[in-house]
Write an enzyme that holds these catalytic residues in place. Structure first.
Site, short mmCIF file in Angstrom:
data_model
loop_
_atom_site.label_atom_id
_atom_site.label_comp_id
_atom_site.label_asym_id
_atom_site.label_seq_id
_atom_site.Cartn_x
_atom_site.Cartn_y
_atom_site.Cartn_z
N LYS A 130 0.84 -1.21 0.00
CA LYS A 130 0.00 0.00 0.00
C LYS A 130 0.88 1.26 0.00
CE LYS A 130 -3.88 -2.30 2.37
NZ LYS A 130 -4.82 -2.21 3.52
N TYR A 142 -12.31 -2.96 -3.60
CA TYR A 142 -12.86 -2.87 -2.25
C TYR A 142 -14.40 -2.84 -2.24
CZ TYR A 142 -8.26 -2.18 -0.04
OH TYR A 142 -6.98 -2.34 0.44
N ASN A 152 -1.88 -0.18 7.01
CA ASN A 152 -1.28 -1.44 7.46
C ASN A 152 -0.42 -2.13 6.40
OD1 ASN A 152 -3.33 -2.23 5.82
ND2 ASN A 152 -4.55 -3.23 7.41
N HIS A 185 -1.87 -5.54 1.31
CA HIS A 185 -3.13 -6.25 1.05
C HIS A 185 -2.77 -7.65 0.57
CE1 HIS A 185 -7.02 -7.37 -0.63
NE2 HIS A 185 -6.33 -7.84 -1.66
N GLU A 210 -9.04 -10.17 -8.26
CA GLU A 210 -8.10 -9.07 -7.98
C GLU A 210 -6.92 -9.07 -8.96
OE1 GLU A 210 -7.26 -9.49 -3.79
OE2 GLU A 210 -9.30 -8.97 -3.22
P1 IDP Z 1 -7.56 -7.07 5.50
O1 IDP Z 1 -6.74 -6.09 4.69
O2 IDP Z 1 -6.82 -7.51 6.72
O3 IDP Z 1 -8.11 -8.20 4.67
P2 IDP Z 1 -10.24 -5.92 5.42
O4 IDP Z 1 -11.27 -6.19 6.48
O5 IDP Z 1 -10.42 -6.57 4.09
O6 IDP Z 1 -8.81 -6.24 6.07
O7 IDP Z 1 -10.21 -4.34 5.23
C1 IDP Z 1 -9.55 -3.75 4.14
C2 IDP Z 1 -8.69 -2.62 4.65
O8 IDP Z 1 -9.52 -1.58 5.20
C3 IDP Z 1 -7.77 -2.97 5.81
O9 IDP Z 1 -6.55 -3.57 5.40
C4 IDP Z 1 -7.54 -1.62 6.46
O10 IDP Z 1 -6.61 -0.84 5.71
C5 IDP Z 1 -8.91 -0.99 6.33
N1 IDP Z 1 -9.77 -1.28 7.50
C6 IDP Z 1 -10.44 -2.43 7.76
N2 IDP Z 1 -11.16 -2.34 8.89
C7 IDP Z 1 -10.96 -1.09 9.36
C8 IDP Z 1 -11.44 -0.37 10.52
O11 IDP Z 1 -12.23 -0.91 11.34
N3 IDP Z 1 -11.00 0.90 10.68
C9 IDP Z 1 -10.15 1.49 9.81
N4 IDP Z 1 -9.69 0.88 8.71
C10 IDP Z 1 -10.07 -0.41 8.49
MG MG Z 2 -9.44 -8.01 3.00
#
Ligand code: IDP
Ligand code: MG
Length: 137
Positions: free
Chosen positions: A10, A50, A117, A120, A131
């Site tokens: 990212k 997304y 974070n 992805h 994807e």
């Molecule tokens: P993942 O990347 O661990 O699969 P997902 O639930 O698919 O997590 O969410 C996609 C991205 O959205 C996450 O990597 C993070 O950057 C962001 N995200 C997910 N949940 C939250 C939240 O509760 N608060 C803020 N950002 C979030």
């Molecule tokens: Mg995800």
């Protein structure tokens, strides 16, 4: 056929100069990098990528974050690579992601509406194929 997954470094990972460290961990684990490119995301790509998160409170901050700088997209190959990369990445929240993982070792909370974070990784075979089409069409 060997399993494939789509990963992204990212914008926070690219901007912090962590692309090499992240790909090093992927290669050290034994996965093959089958395709690799740095590119700017677009709202069209991100809307597809997304789609499952549309309507959530973090959706727009997530899209804005993903547009804030270049990303590095890669296709990884290897048996059980989907599960394996998500294990390398660690859980979504970097503050509590396990030490030893990409998010746990290299990430932290920055007090923003979206969790920055670093990476992805696709979460299923169906997501991976979808994807890979989005980022390598
Ligand atoms: P993942 O990347 O661990 O699969 P997902 O639930 O698919 O997590 O969410 C996609 C991205 O959205 C996450 O990597 C993070 O950057 C962001 N995200 C997910 N949940 C939250 C939240 O509760 N608060 C803020 N950002 C979030
Ligand atoms: Mg995800």
């Amino acid at each position: 056929m060997t399993e494939r997954t789509l990963i992204l470094v990212k914008p926070d990972g690219v901007q912090r100069g962590l692309t090499g460290e992240i790909l090093r961990r992927v290669e050290a684990k034994g996965y093959r990098i089958a395709a690799l490119q740095q590119l700017d995301a677009s709202t069209e790509k991100l809307a597809k990528h997304y789609a499952e998160h549309e309507g959530k409170s973090f959706y727009q901050p997530l899209v804005d974050f993903m547009l804030s700088g270049p990303v590095v997209a890669a296709v990884l190959e290897g048996d059980r690579v989907i599960e394996g990369f998500r294990s390398l990445a660690g859980s979504t929240e970097p503050t509590t992601a396990a030490p030893g993982t990409i998010r746990g070792d290299l990430g932290r909370d920055w007090g923003e509406k979206v969790q920055k974070n670093l990476v992805h990784g696709s979460d299923s075979v169906e997501s991976a194929e979808r994807e890979i089409d989005i980022w390598f069409s």
